[in-house]
Design an enzyme around this catalytic site. Structure first.
Site, PDB file in Angstrom:
ATOM      1  N   SER A 119       0.828  -1.219   0.000  1.00 45.31           N
ATOM      2  CA  SER A 119       0.000   0.000   0.000  1.00 45.31           C
ATOM      3  C   SER A 119       0.851   1.254   0.000  1.00 45.31           C
ATOM      4  CB  SER A 119      -0.871   0.037   1.245  1.00 45.31           C
ATOM      5  OG  SER A 119      -1.632  -1.100   1.357  1.00 45.31           O
ATOM      6  N   HIS A 140      -0.376  -1.918  -7.260  1.00 45.12           N
ATOM      7  CA  HIS A 140      -1.237  -1.659  -6.104  1.00 45.12           C
ATOM      8  C   HIS A 140      -2.713  -1.697  -6.505  1.00 45.12           C
ATOM      9  CE1 HIS A 140      -2.708   1.168  -2.747  1.00 45.12           C
ATOM     10  NE2 HIS A 140      -2.708  -0.075  -2.328  1.00 45.12           N
ATOM     11  N   GLU A 152      -2.352   0.968  -9.448  1.00 44.86           N
ATOM     12  CA  GLU A 152      -1.202   1.875  -9.545  1.00 44.86           C
ATOM     13  C   GLU A 152       0.028   1.030  -9.874  1.00 44.86           C
ATOM     14  OE1 GLU A 152      -2.207   5.396  -6.342  1.00 44.86           O
ATOM     15  OE2 GLU A 152      -1.662   3.435  -5.554  1.00 44.86           O
ATOM     16  N   ASN A 190      -3.486   6.265  -1.783  1.00 47.69           N
ATOM     17  CA  ASN A 190      -3.376   6.205  -0.321  1.00 47.69           C
ATOM     18  C   ASN A 190      -2.805   7.481   0.280  1.00 47.69           C
ATOM     19  OD1 ASN A 190      -4.639   3.804   0.007  1.00 47.69           O
ATOM     20  ND2 ASN A 190      -2.786   2.583   0.185  1.00 47.69           N
TER      21      ASN A 190
HETATM   22  N1  3HC Z   1     -16.333  -8.738  -4.295  1.00 42.50           N
HETATM   23  C1  3HC Z   1     -16.848  -8.879  -5.532  1.00 42.50           C
HETATM   24  N2  3HC Z   1     -17.857  -8.098  -6.002  1.00 42.50           N
HETATM   25  C2  3HC Z   1     -18.372  -7.178  -5.167  1.00 42.50           C
HETATM   26  C3  3HC Z   1     -17.872  -6.977  -3.854  1.00 42.50           C
HETATM   27  C4  3HC Z   1     -16.821  -7.818  -3.430  1.00 42.50           C
HETATM   28  N3  3HC Z   1     -16.275  -7.699  -2.199  1.00 42.50           N
HETATM   29  N4  3HC Z   1     -18.575  -5.979  -3.275  1.00 42.50           N
HETATM   30  C5  3HC Z   1     -19.481  -5.567  -4.182  1.00 42.50           C
HETATM   31  N5  3HC Z   1     -19.355  -6.281  -5.321  1.00 42.50           N
HETATM   32  C6  3HC Z   1     -20.138  -6.131  -6.556  1.00 42.50           C
HETATM   33  C7  3HC Z   1     -21.561  -6.578  -6.358  1.00 42.50           C
HETATM   34  O1  3HC Z   1     -21.712  -7.969  -6.568  1.00 42.50           O
HETATM   35  C8  3HC Z   1     -22.294  -5.759  -7.407  1.00 42.50           C
HETATM   36  O2  3HC Z   1     -22.106  -6.396  -8.679  1.00 42.50           O
HETATM   37  P1  3HC Z   1     -23.235  -6.302  -9.843  1.00 42.50           P
HETATM   38  O3  3HC Z   1     -23.264  -4.864 -10.268  1.00 42.50           O
HETATM   39  O4  3HC Z   1     -22.695  -7.208 -10.914  1.00 42.50           O
HETATM   40  O5  3HC Z   1     -24.513  -6.771  -9.259  1.00 42.50           O
HETATM   41  C9  3HC Z   1     -21.523  -4.413  -7.425  1.00 42.50           C
HETATM   42  O6  3HC Z   1     -20.212  -4.729  -6.876  1.00 42.50           O
HETATM   43  C10 3HC Z   1     -22.170  -3.347  -6.587  1.00 42.50           C
HETATM   44  O7  3HC Z   1     -22.330  -3.854  -5.279  1.00 42.50           O
HETATM   45  P2  3HC Z   1     -23.496  -3.442  -4.261  1.00 42.50           P
HETATM   46  O8  3HC Z   1     -24.657  -2.923  -5.043  1.00 42.50           O
HETATM   47  O9  3HC Z   1     -23.717  -4.541  -3.301  1.00 42.50           O
HETATM   48  O10 3HC Z   1     -22.850  -2.342  -3.332  1.00 42.50           O
HETATM   49  P3  3HC Z   1     -22.479  -0.848  -3.557  1.00 42.50           P
HETATM   50  O11 3HC Z   1     -23.273  -0.178  -4.630  1.00 42.50           O
HETATM   51  O12 3HC Z   1     -22.473  -0.289  -2.196  1.00 42.50           O
HETATM   52  O13 3HC Z   1     -20.968  -0.899  -4.083  1.00 42.50           O
HETATM   53  C11 3HC Z   1     -18.669  -0.801  -3.556  1.00 42.50           C
HETATM   54  C12 3HC Z   1     -19.975  -1.553  -3.365  1.00 42.50           C
HETATM   55  C13 3HC Z   1     -18.333  -0.700  -5.044  1.00 42.50           C
HETATM   56  C14 3HC Z   1     -17.578  -1.567  -2.843  1.00 42.50           C
HETATM   57  C15 3HC Z   1     -18.830   0.648  -2.978  1.00 42.50           C
HETATM   58  O14 3HC Z   1     -19.244   0.562  -1.648  1.00 42.50           O
HETATM   59  C16 3HC Z   1     -17.560   1.460  -3.045  1.00 42.50           C
HETATM   60  O15 3HC Z   1     -17.201   2.000  -4.074  1.00 42.50           O
HETATM   61  N6  3HC Z   1     -16.854   1.549  -1.911  1.00 42.50           N
HETATM   62  C17 3HC Z   1     -15.564   2.258  -1.839  1.00 42.50           C
HETATM   63  C18 3HC Z   1     -14.451   1.308  -2.145  1.00 42.50           C
HETATM   64  C19 3HC Z   1     -13.108   1.975  -2.053  1.00 42.50           C
HETATM   65  O16 3HC Z   1     -12.943   3.161  -1.883  1.00 42.50           O
HETATM   66  N7  3HC Z   1     -12.064   1.152  -2.155  1.00 42.50           N
HETATM   67  C20 3HC Z   1     -10.700   1.588  -2.069  1.00 42.50           C
HETATM   68  C21 3HC Z   1     -10.167   1.256  -0.712  1.00 42.50           C
HETATM   69  S1  3HC Z   1      -8.475   1.742  -0.537  1.00 42.50           S
HETATM   70  C22 3HC Z   1      -7.603   0.373  -0.941  1.00 42.50           C
HETATM   71  O17 3HC Z   1      -8.130  -0.676  -1.202  1.00 42.50           O
HETATM   72  C23 3HC Z   1      -6.107   0.505  -0.951  1.00 42.50           C
HETATM   73  C24 3HC Z   1      -5.436  -0.172   0.187  1.00 42.50           C
HETATM   74  O18 3HC Z   1      -4.052  -0.147  -0.031  1.00 42.50           O
HETATM   75  C25 3HC Z   1      -5.719   0.446   1.535  1.00 42.50           C
END
Ligand code: 3HC
Length: 285
Positions: A119, A140, A152, A190
């Site tokens: 990260s 990343h 990234e 990040n």
């Molecule tokens: N695995 C696989 N698919 C998933 C999933 C998972 N864990 N979570 C959600 N999905 C899929 C669902 O199946 C659904 O698919 P479909 O469109 O084919 O039906 C689609 O994603 C939308 O899911 P939901 O309708 O259930 O849920 P949301 O509309 O709330 O979307 C989300 C979920 C896209 C995860 C949304 O909450 C989001 O964008 N969250 C922010 C995520 C983010 O910012 N991530 C970055 C984190 S930082 C990082 O990772 C870096 C590290 O180094 C710290």
């Protein structure tokens, strides 16, 4: 060179996600972790995701079977020896990463390109420790990997153009958008996101508002898809705290002082969704 065999070391949330998108893209994926229960859990999670897609009519049974055939799970690093690209997704601890890559350097073909999903740690430092710095690159990914489009791509000081090209092309093959970033703590996302999450935890510590109110405010007032404290739980509070502590040390700037709530939750083993409890309780959800 084009990647055909993809190795993924570490079968946690991110490793399982990378293995899933690799298998979906038709790569031969070998997913390795130290304990059978971790790789079994990762495979069961992928299967569950694909079954959901089948149930929604977005994926055929045949395609799901092909994806499953593309994945091999293992508890031995030896099974990674002939992969074209090996992505490391283990614990966010630079000393452990350096030690593991040094061991992998002895096991893997000299042609294998090494990538770390760190990260924010130094790719140069991990590359030098590995013994093949010209073949080390940062890739990343973002959680949840099957959904988030970005990877990234971070070269270290000695990373060769061929290594960068292979990492970039692999992102495209697996349906992701590669964005190059220079080696600096936290890279792009990040660097900006982690202070925001840490600040949300500080706001909670200071009693500015409840967990739910902080999250709802950011969703309604800043159009975030998910509140910052729920995002801490999704990312993993253990992972987040490691990154914040690294920023604090590396930048020497008090603005990166880790929030007490993050420290307390990690001490309690409340890492978020993956342990069933973080800022929210998932046992009841
Ligand atoms: N695995 C696989 N698919 C998933 C999933 C998972 N864990 N979570 C959600 N999905 C899929 C669902 O199946 C659904 O698919 P479909 O469109 O084919 O039906 C689609 O994603 C939308 O899911 P939901 O309708 O259930 O849920 P949301 O509309 O709330 O979307 C989300 C979920 C896209 C995860 C949304 O909450 C989001 O964008 N969250 C922010 C995520 C983010 O910012 N991530 C970055 C984190 S930082 C990082 O990772 C870096 C590290 O180094 C710290």
């Amino acid at each position: 060179m084009t990647v055909k065999k993809l190795g993924v070391l570490g079968a946690g949330t991110m490793g399982a996600g990378i293995a899933q998108v690799g298998a979906q893209a038709g790569l031969q994926v070998t997913l390795v972790d130290i304990d059978q229960k971790f790789v079994d859990k990762a495979l069961a999670g992928m299967k569950k995701n694909w079954e959901k897609s089948v149930a929604k009519g977005k994926l055929s049974e045949e395609a799901m079977k092909k994806y499953l055939d593309n994945i091999q799970i293992s508890c031995s690093n030896d099974d990674l020896k002939d992969c074209d690209l090996l992505i490391e997704v283990i614990v966010e601890n630079i000393d452990i990463k350096k030690k593991v890559f040094k061991e992998l350097n002895e096991i893997c073909s000299p042609d294998t390109v090494f990538a770390s999903n760190t990260s924010g740690f130094s790719i140069t430092e991990i590359g030098v420790a590995s013994g093949r710095p010209e073949k080390m690159v940062g890739m990343h990914f973002f959680n949840p990997v099957p959904v988030m489009k970005l990877v990234e791509v971070i070269p270290g000081v000695e990373t060769s153009p061929d290594t960068i090209a292979l990492a970039t092309e692999t992102c495209q093959v697996i349906g992701k958008t590669p964005i190059p970033a220079k080696e600096a703590p936290g890279f792009i996302v990040n660097r900006l996101l982690v202070p925001y999450l840490n600040d949300a935890a500080h706001a909670y510590d200071e009693g500015v508002a409840s967990v739910e109110a902080i999250d709802e405010a950011m969703k309604l007032g800043a159009n975030m898809p998910i509140g910052p404290l729920a995002l801490c739980d999704l990312v993993g509070i253990d992972v987040l705290l490691n990154v914040v502590e690294y920023f604090y040390k590396e930048f020497g700037d008090p603005k990166f002082r880790p929030a007490q709530a993050l420290k307390n939750k990690v001490r309690a083993g409340h890492y978020g969704i993956k342990t069933g409890k973080g800022f929210y309780d998932y046992a009841t959800k």
